[in-house]
Design a protein around this motif. Structure first.
Motif, short mmCIF file in Angstrom:
data_model
loop_
_atom_site.label_atom_id
_atom_site.label_comp_id
_atom_site.label_asym_id
_atom_site.label_seq_id
_atom_site.Cartn_x
_atom_site.Cartn_y
_atom_site.Cartn_z
N VAL A 72 -6.17 3.38 7.61
CA VAL A 72 -4.72 3.18 7.62
C VAL A 72 -4.04 4.54 7.63
N ARG A 73 -3.16 4.73 8.61
CA ARG A 73 -2.37 5.96 8.75
C ARG A 73 -0.90 5.63 8.56
N GLY A 74 -0.11 6.66 8.25
CA GLY A 74 1.33 6.48 8.15
C GLY A 74 1.78 6.06 6.76
N LYS A 75 2.96 5.46 6.70
CA LYS A 75 3.61 5.14 5.42
C LYS A 75 3.06 3.85 4.84
N VAL A 76 2.63 3.91 3.58
CA VAL A 76 2.01 2.78 2.90
C VAL A 76 2.75 2.51 1.59
N ASN A 77 3.14 1.23 1.38
CA ASN A 77 3.78 0.88 0.11
C ASN A 77 2.92 -0.14 -0.65
N GLY A 78 3.47 -0.64 -1.75
CA GLY A 78 2.73 -1.57 -2.59
C GLY A 78 2.35 -2.85 -1.87
#
Length: 484
Positions: A72-78
């Motif tokens: 997984v690349r990029g912005k990750v949230n909960g």
């Protein structure tokens, strides 16, 4: 010795043995999917990039539960992390690479891969574990939240980013397979919280703590199996049972420092392989059950700053053949040295004021006692209905600590000891000026006259000596009997 009950909390209601390679999953853990049922050619790998947090579920769609390995690349949230959890809990996800991800707030959320309400069946006691085997975390992570990987029983490897400051409560609780020949925690890490690595039985090698570590919480490494670990001078707090039941062979605290042990104690209880320990100057109290039951402990170097040995602190340390109690020690509480059965000589410092019930009991090989205190330390006594009093040295007259051995006391004090409660059961007092320990050797009475400079045992000049304390004058150590 009181029975010790250790409350593990909601995340540790059940505990299971470590799994050997190829061993079946124990009855206490069930998975929603059968990890052995798929063929090798069914392996599914995905590499996805998120422009915004919260997109992972829609990108993976119905395929989520079929993926074995995910980048997984990029912005990750909960929300994205929960999608990963579900893909590993309900599906096949075992390898998770977040190396190129930007985790929201730089924190792996609390309960990231273990939702108690969803993964613990209160009716059967079963824990439903995720299938994660390998995790790669990105730089920029400052905290791994409470319970983040609890009961990830198949997790074998995970990295600890250089940016990490805190590893939360129960973060890796019961991760049995987590292993590393040498696990190096990053410089900058300050806190390993309660039960963080509890029951990580796969940690059998060396753990290296950074010079920045300040706190190790309650049960943080309870029942881990590492054999080597360093203890930096930066440590300020160590919780109850922090290293209980580990396989450490030597504990060498760097120092001096500001280390305080949780008074509930038992930090190294039942460490059956522990042989040597050195404690740092600055520690004033050895807490309850500190090394209780460490029967192979051969040597413990106590700090000069020590004032109190709490109850059962060295209980049943039967391997100790010598013990140097520092000048400045004031109290040994109930059972403090009980069962140190290999000691042949007990030297009590001139500063000692109190001996608790059975504090020096069950020393079967004890041949002599030296007590340099001008005023006999108070000895706790308890009378039993049968008329056999229990004392600091055991039950009179049947104690395995003999009451007929010689007790050496300062010149002019034998009668005080004979008349003192607890001490009067001994019948062979010998007055002496010579006490055999490096802390108080060559003790003499206060010289009369002369103007020699007086120093304490640290080499500092003393203008107003205190009666009963040991000082250096004229190159010799002596007990002060006069107030200047």
């Amino acid at each position: 010795m009181k029975a010790r009950i250790f409350i593990l909390g909601l995340l540790a209601l059940v505990a299971f043995p470590a799994l050997a390679e190829g061993e079946a999953v124990p009855a206490g853990v069930k998975f929603y999917t059968d990890v052995n049922a798929r063929a090798a050619d069914e392996f599914v790998y995905r590499d996805v990039t998120l422009a915004n947090g919260g997109e992972l579920a829609s990108i993976l769609g119905d395929e989520a539960n079929e993926i074995d390995s995910l980048v997984v690349r990029g912005k990750v949230n909960g929300s994205d992390i929960n999608t990963m959890r579900e893909a590993s809990l309900y599906g096949k996800l075992s390898v998770l690479n977040l190396e190129y991800a930007e985790i929201e707030s730089g924190v792996i959320p609390d309960d990231a891969f273990f939702y108690y309400d969803e993964q613990f069946d209160t009716g059967t006691g079963y824990v439903y574990s995720v299938m994660l085997r390998r995790v790669i975390l990105p730089d920029g992570i400052t905290e791994i939240g409470d319970g983040a990987f609890s009961y990830a029983t198949l997790l074998e490897t995970i990295n600890f980013p250089s940016s990490l400051k805190r590893i939360g409560i129960g973060s890796f609780d019961s991760c049995w397979r987590l292993n590393a020949e040498k696990m190096v925690l990053p410089e900058g890490l300050e806190e390993i919280d309660d039960r963080c690595f509890e029951y990580c039985e796969g940690l059998t090698g060396e753990i290296v703590l950074p010079s920045t570590i300040r706190r190790i919480g309650v049960g943080a490494f309870h029942q881990c199996r590492m054999s080597r670990m360093n203890f930096p001078a930066s440590l300020e707090e160590m919780g109850e049972m922090a290293f209980a039941g580990t396989r450490l062979e030597e504990v060498n605290f760097e120092g001096p420092g500001n280390l305080v042990f949780d008074p509930d104690g038992a930090q190294f209880i039942s460490c059956f392989k522990l042989k040597k320990m050195r404690l740092p100057d600055g520690v004033t109290t050895l807490p309850e059950d500190f090394v209780s039951g460490c029967e192979f402990l051969e040597n413990i170097e106590l700090p000069k700053s020590l004032e109190v040995i709490e109850q059962t602190a060295l209980y049943q340390c039967s391997g100790l053949k010598s013990l140097e109690l520092p000048e400045g020690l004031k109290r040994i509480e109930a059972g403090g040295l009980e069962g140190c059965s290999s000691l042949t000589q007990l030297v009590l410092p001139s500063t000692l004021e109190y001996l608790g019930l059975s504090s020096c009991a069950n020393m079967a090989k004890l041949e002599r006692i030296y007590c340099a205190a001008l005023v006999p330390p108070v000895c706790e006594i308890k009378d039993y209905p049968a008329g056999f009093p229990s004392t600091a040295f055991g039950v009179y007259p049947e104690s395995s600590t003999s009451f007929v051995i010689p007790v050496y006391v300062p010149r002019g004090t034998a009668e005080l000891y004979r008349q003192s409660l607890g001490w009067g059961y001994f019948n062979n007092f010998v007055e002496t000026d010579d006490f055999p320990t490096s802390a108080i050797s060559n003790v003499t009475a206060t010289p009369q006259g002369g103007d020699d400079t007086i120093y304490d045992l640290m080499g500092r000049k003393v203008l107003h000596p205190i009666k009963g304390h040991v000082y250096i004058r004229g190159g010799k150590k002596y007990i002060c009997r006069d107030v200047y």
